[in-house]
Design an enzyme around this catalytic site. Structure first.
Site, PDB file in Angstrom:
ATOM      1  N   GLN A  23       0.803  -1.221   0.000  1.00 22.21           N
ATOM      2  CA  GLN A  23       0.000   0.000   0.000  1.00 22.21           C
ATOM      3  C   GLN A  23       0.839   1.275   0.000  1.00 22.21           C
ATOM      4  OE1 GLN A  23      -2.561  -1.718   3.334  1.00 22.21           O
ATOM      5  NE2 GLN A  23      -4.063  -0.519   2.234  1.00 22.21           N
ATOM      6  N   ARG A  79       3.998  -0.318  13.078  1.00 20.65           N
ATOM      7  CA  ARG A  79       3.610  -1.619  12.535  1.00 20.65           C
ATOM      8  C   ARG A  79       3.695  -1.542  11.011  1.00 20.65           C
ATOM      9  NH1 ARG A  79      -1.804  -4.043  11.116  1.00 20.65           N
ATOM     10  NH2 ARG A  79      -1.131  -6.137  10.567  1.00 20.65           N
ATOM     11  N   HIS A 123       1.120  -9.286   4.446  1.00 21.69           N
ATOM     12  CA  HIS A 123      -0.017  -8.370   4.295  1.00 21.69           C
ATOM     13  C   HIS A 123      -0.390  -8.385   2.811  1.00 21.69           C
ATOM     14  CE1 HIS A 123      -2.105  -4.806   6.456  1.00 21.69           C
ATOM     15  NE2 HIS A 123      -2.725  -4.966   5.306  1.00 21.69           N
ATOM     16  N   GLU A 168      -4.954 -10.412   8.795  1.00 25.21           N
ATOM     17  CA  GLU A 168      -6.344 -10.603   8.387  1.00 25.21           C
ATOM     18  C   GLU A 168      -6.579 -11.848   7.530  1.00 25.21           C
ATOM     19  OE1 GLU A 168      -7.943  -6.946   6.811  1.00 25.21           O
ATOM     20  OE2 GLU A 168      -7.753  -5.950   8.737  1.00 25.21           O
ATOM     21  N   ASN A 293      -7.780  -6.100  14.330  1.00 30.93           N
ATOM     22  CA  ASN A 293      -8.091  -4.938  13.493  1.00 30.93           C
ATOM     23  C   ASN A 293      -9.590  -4.721  13.551  1.00 30.93           C
ATOM     24  OD1 ASN A 293      -5.414  -5.049  12.819  1.00 30.93           O
ATOM     25  ND2 ASN A 293      -5.745  -5.633  10.675  1.00 30.93           N
ATOM     26  N   TYR A 295     -12.827  -2.088  12.461  1.00 33.93           N
ATOM     27  CA  TYR A 295     -13.326  -0.923  11.739  1.00 33.93           C
ATOM     28  C   TYR A 295     -14.802  -0.649  11.958  1.00 33.93           C
ATOM     29  CZ  TYR A 295      -8.849  -0.640   9.470  1.00 33.93           C
ATOM     30  OH  TYR A 295      -7.501  -0.489   9.254  1.00 33.93           O
ATOM     31  N   GLU A 351      -5.078  -2.297  14.133  1.00 33.85           N
ATOM     32  CA  GLU A 351      -5.557  -1.327  13.138  1.00 33.85           C
ATOM     33  C   GLU A 351      -6.900  -0.793  13.584  1.00 33.85           C
ATOM     34  OE1 GLU A 351      -5.900  -2.618   9.024  1.00 33.85           O
ATOM     35  OE2 GLU A 351      -3.961  -3.629   9.132  1.00 33.85           O
ATOM     36  N   TRP A 392      -4.684   3.131  11.877  1.00 28.96           N
ATOM     37  CA  TRP A 392      -4.573   2.899  10.435  1.00 28.96           C
ATOM     38  C   TRP A 392      -5.057   4.158   9.747  1.00 28.96           C
ATOM     39  CZ3 TRP A 392      -2.280  -0.714   7.455  1.00 28.96           C
ATOM     40  CH2 TRP A 392      -2.444  -0.526   6.069  1.00 28.96           C
ATOM     41  N   GLU A 399      -5.603   1.862  -1.256  1.00 29.75           N
ATOM     42  CA  GLU A 399      -6.618   1.115  -0.506  1.00 29.75           C
ATOM     43  C   GLU A 399      -7.159  -0.052  -1.364  1.00 29.75           C
ATOM     44  OE1 GLU A 399      -7.396   0.647   2.509  1.00 29.75           O
ATOM     45  OE2 GLU A 399      -9.170  -0.518   2.063  1.00 29.75           O
ATOM     46  N   TRP A 400      -6.269  -0.954  -1.738  1.00 31.92           N
ATOM     47  CA  TRP A 400      -6.631  -2.214  -2.406  1.00 31.92           C
ATOM     48  C   TRP A 400      -7.619  -1.971  -3.551  1.00 31.92           C
ATOM     49  CZ3 TRP A 400      -2.755  -4.930  -0.925  1.00 31.92           C
ATOM     50  CH2 TRP A 400      -2.279  -4.830   0.373  1.00 31.92           C
TER      51      TRP A 400
END
Ligand code: FCB
Length: 437
Positions: A23, A79, A123, A168, A293, A295, A351, A392, A399-400
């Site tokens: 990323q 990280r 990752h 993840e 993580n 969100y 995250e 994060w 962002e993928w």
């Protein structure tokens, strides 16, 4: 500015920021091999706007100023993830010395600035050469990943404060092999079932490999959500239970108890690797810490879509720029749940953060962090042993499948000039962390 105070967390609580190699680093420079994200993003239609990580934030060259930003923000730890194809361009075999040198410089750069290195081995940037051999669908990945872990342990292990195997695993397995949203973009139940098991078998194998090199403080990073039913109906509650198994309990149960949820082993029975039960002792190797993580919550209803076993619906809470509901209470609930039902090892929020429209004034993000940090405090008061928190992300980044349009950074990145500009959220951390050191 934040309303919370660093002192509320105690003096040994670790504050950090998180990023991931693909990323931010940019570039198949200096011998880095191809990864599945290079080819997935180069395939038309996979990523918004056709964005790829080819340049990203050019952290590969600009890392000194990025580490300065972390130090100046008052953070204790960084990280970061190591790109497997930068060390081993073909995934196994020949080592790329330029890759070793890069992470040597980066890790030494952290230590010189008083930052604790928290490394993640995987990752999501699997070497393409291993995808050619089946990637996460092939049981051999446990050995490939184990050998890579040995290399990381031997070269860097004594300088790392903490090391995570996988970031993840739900995303590595289900999102990437069943939902087809991330690389390698499969939509196949057998592929998903195999990846779901192999990713955790590879994790346990890597834990053994790292321990054998003397690397200390080992863990894994799980993405967990607070699963809730969209209504009180029995159908929605049962969808929620299934969703919770798929998203949370497969990984928590596998890694911490050596057991997968029965509803999933039944559903996946025809597709799981033969005799997977024999691997569960490796899957559940003792860990030193668990990363979570967080969100948002997952809101479930019974599915009308034959392609999905359960359906998620959008709730009515305030949403971030990526459409995820803002739900700090979910973080407290999750941390307490993990501490009560699964493990007493130290927990880290590895995250947490939000996407916001472009700009340096980001008051909603300031409030998001303040509220989630309060949620961490609440979980600690309720008995969860949470030892650290990583925002994060340091920088706006790739962002993928959403490309560069979704911005999660504490620091704004102008992708034309690569100029970094701290946002109000960065200043808020800086204020809190410096004032109370
Ligand atoms: C997590 C990923 C991270 C980033 C955030 C927004 O799922 O680990 O790389 O994309 O979401």
């Amino acid at each position: 500015m934040f309303t919370i105070n660093r002192r509320d967390f105690g003096s040994d609580f670790t504050f950090g920021v998180a990023t991931a190699a693909y990323q931010i680093e940019g570039g198949q420079l200096d011998g880095r091999g191809s990864s599945i994200w290079d080819t997935f993003s180069a395939t038309p239609g996979n990523v918004k706007n056709g964005d790829t990580g080819a340049d990203a934030c050019n952290h590969y060259e600009l890392w000194p100023q990025d580490l300065d930003l972390i130090r100046d923000g008052g953070f204790d730890a960084y990280r970061f993830s190591i790109a497997w194809p930068r060390l081993l361009p073909e995934g196994t075999g020949a080592v790329n010395q330029a890759g070793i040198d890069f992470y040597d410089r980066l890790i030494d750069g952290m230590l010189e600035r008083g930052l604790k290195p928290y490394a993640t081995l995987y990752h999501w940037d699997l070497p393409s050469a291993l995808q050619d051999r089946g990637g996460w669908m092939n049981r051999d990945i446990a050995n490939w990943f184990g050998d890579y872990a040995t290399l990381v342990g031997e070269k860097f292990g004594d300088r790392l404060a903490a090391t995570a195997t996988i970031n993840e695993p739900w995303c590595v397995a289900f999102l990437s092999h069943f939902l087809g949203i991330h690389a390698p973009g499969y939509r196949d139940l057998r592929a998903a079932a195999r990846a779901m098991h192999h990713v955790l078998f590879a994790h346990g194998t890597a834990i053994d490999a790292l321990r054998a090199t003397g690397t200390k403080n080992l863990g894994i990073v799980l993405n967990l959500e607070k699963s809730e039913p969209a209504s009180d109906s029995e159908a929605d509650k049962s969808a929620c239970n299934f969703g919770d198994a798929l998203f949370n309990r497969w990984y928590l149960g596998g890694v911490l108890k050596g057991q997968y949820p029965a509803e999933l082993t039944e559903w996946l029975a025809p597709y799981l690797p033969e005799n997977y039960e024999a691997d569960m002792a490796v899957v559940s190797r003792p860990l030193d810490w668990l990363g979570i993580n967080y969100y948002t919550r997952g809101l479930y209803k019974a599915s009308n879509d034959p392609r999905r076993p359960v359906e998620q619906v959008a709730g009515d809470l305030e949403k971030t720029d990526i459409g995820w509901e803002i739900y700090p209470k979910g973080l407290s609930d999750l941390l307490v749940r993990v501490a009560t039902e699964y493990t007493k090892i130290p927990l880290y929020v590895t995250e947490n953060g939000m996407a916001e429209v472009e700009g340096e004034d980001d008051p909603r993000r300031v409030r998001y962090y303040d509220d989630h940090l309060k949620a961490v405090l609440a979980a600690r008061e309720a008995g969860a042993d949470v030892r650290g928190y990583f925002a994060w992300s340091l920088l706006d980044n790739y962002e993928w499948a959403e490309g560069y349009n979704k911005r999660f950074g504490l620091v704004h990145v102008d992708y034309q000039t690569q100029e970094r500009t701290p946002k109000a959220s960065y200043r808020s951390f800086q204020g809190m962390l410096h004032n109370t050191r």
